[in-house]
Design a protein around this motif. Structure first.
Motif, PDB file in Angstrom:
ATOM      1  N   ALA A   5     -84.029  33.110  27.274  1.00  0.00           N
ATOM      2  CA  ALA A   5     -83.554  33.882  26.118  1.00  0.00           C
ATOM      3  C   ALA A   5     -84.180  35.270  26.141  1.00  0.00           C
ATOM      4  CB  ALA A   5     -83.899  33.162  24.819  1.00  0.00           C
ATOM      5  N   LEU A  50     -76.365  32.540  22.569  1.00  0.00           N
ATOM      6  CA  LEU A  50     -77.658  32.429  21.886  1.00  0.00           C
ATOM      7  C   LEU A  50     -77.473  31.826  20.495  1.00  0.00           C
ATOM      8  CD1 LEU A  50     -79.063  35.934  22.886  1.00  0.00           C
ATOM      9  CD2 LEU A  50     -80.033  33.743  23.615  1.00  0.00           C
ATOM     10  N   LEU A  70     -85.292  32.482  20.445  1.00  0.00           N
ATOM     11  CA  LEU A  70     -83.844  32.671  20.312  1.00  0.00           C
ATOM     12  C   LEU A  70     -83.518  33.663  19.200  1.00  0.00           C
ATOM     13  CD1 LEU A  70     -82.742  28.952  20.746  1.00  0.00           C
ATOM     14  CD2 LEU A  70     -82.009  30.847  22.212  1.00  0.00           C
TER      15      LEU A  70
END
Length: 275
Positions: free
Chosen positions: A201, A216, A233
């Motif tokens: 991420a 995401l 995230l």
């Protein structure tokens, strides 16, 4: 090549001065006085030379400066700052490159003087791949990441060959010129490596392609994610210009409970997390 131990000369003068003035200054004051004394020493004429240390190096050619640096390192004589200053002032980076293949000391000094110079980036990548020292690899990678676009093809080749794949992904994520191959690789790794969600991420966030937002957002909405994964995230989503405001409950998550236990006030920063 004859070299002069200017630092040794300075140390002798400093020792004598400190002996005479030991009680005159506090320790904190010495920390400021000594660097100033060293600067002045660089502009002080050495009788045996008839020149100041700075003038001594200023009279050398670029090649002589590099030979002088090498001689200091081989003879284990302290390298004066005045020598390094003159090398940097001249910008003689091409002459420094061969030192990257020299001894450990030569390589260290060359790297400190070259920094993230364009000419050195490919060499740093080669050194990264060849080295078995994790700290050295990271140092090389840090320089390469600053100019990642200069080695896009080499990094892709190493990645597809399975060489230092994690570092190659990190370097790819720092490229500025957008490349569909890189975006697809970073996205694929994010979607197929559930053990390393925070890391992947962060790479997507660093790369900066907004198309990654939907993936995401899908991932952060999953019920099974950990608090650490949630944090990374959310950061990646915000870095790409998105938002995630859904209230989440991480009670029972080991890391979340640890934060609450040791730093209750930090939980206030997690406004979107239900306690």
């Amino acid at each position: 090549m004859k070299i002069y131990d200017f630092d040794g000369m300075f140390d002798e003068k400093l020792s004598a001065y400190v002996s005479k003035n030991a009680q005159k200054y506090k320790e904190s004051e010495w920390e400021n006085i000594i660097p100033e004394m060293y600067k002045r020493f660089g502009d002080t004429v050495i009788k045996s030379l008839g020149k100041t240390p700075r003038e001594f190096y200023a009279a050398m050619s670029g090649g002589e400066l590099i030979k002088c640096l090498g001689a200091h390192l081989k003879q284990e004589v302290s390298v004066p700052v005045f020598l390094c200053d003159e090398i940097e002032k001249r910008g003689i980076y091409a002459e420094l490159l061969p030192l990257l293949d020299g001894s450990e000391n030569e390589c260290e000094y060359a790297m400190s003087l070259l920094g993230a110079n364009d000419r050195a980036i490919k060499k740093y990548l080669e050194l990264l791949v060849k080295s078995g020292d994790a700290d050295f690899k990271d140092r090389c990678a840090d320089y390469v990441k600053e100019k990642a676009d200069l080695v896009t093809e080499e990094v892709l080749n190493y990645y597809f060959s399975g060489v230092e794949r994690e570092l190659m992904l990190e370097i790819m994520s720092r490229t500025v010129i957008k490349d569909e191959r890189i975006y697809n690789i970073l996205l694929k790794e994010f979607r197929t490596d559930p053990e390393n969600i925070p890391m992947h991420a962060s790479y997507l966030a660093a790369y900066g392609d907004e198309r990654a937002l939907e993936f995401l957002l899908d991932k952060i909405d999953e019920e099974g994610i950990s608090f650490v994964e949630y944090q990374e995230l959310k950061y990646a989503i915000e870095a790409l210009g998105g938002r995630y405001d859904k209230e989440r409950d991480f009670s029972g998550d080991p890391y979340f409970e640890l934060i609450k236990q040791h730093s209750p006030q930090s939980v206030d920063l997690l406004k979107s997390v239900k306690q």
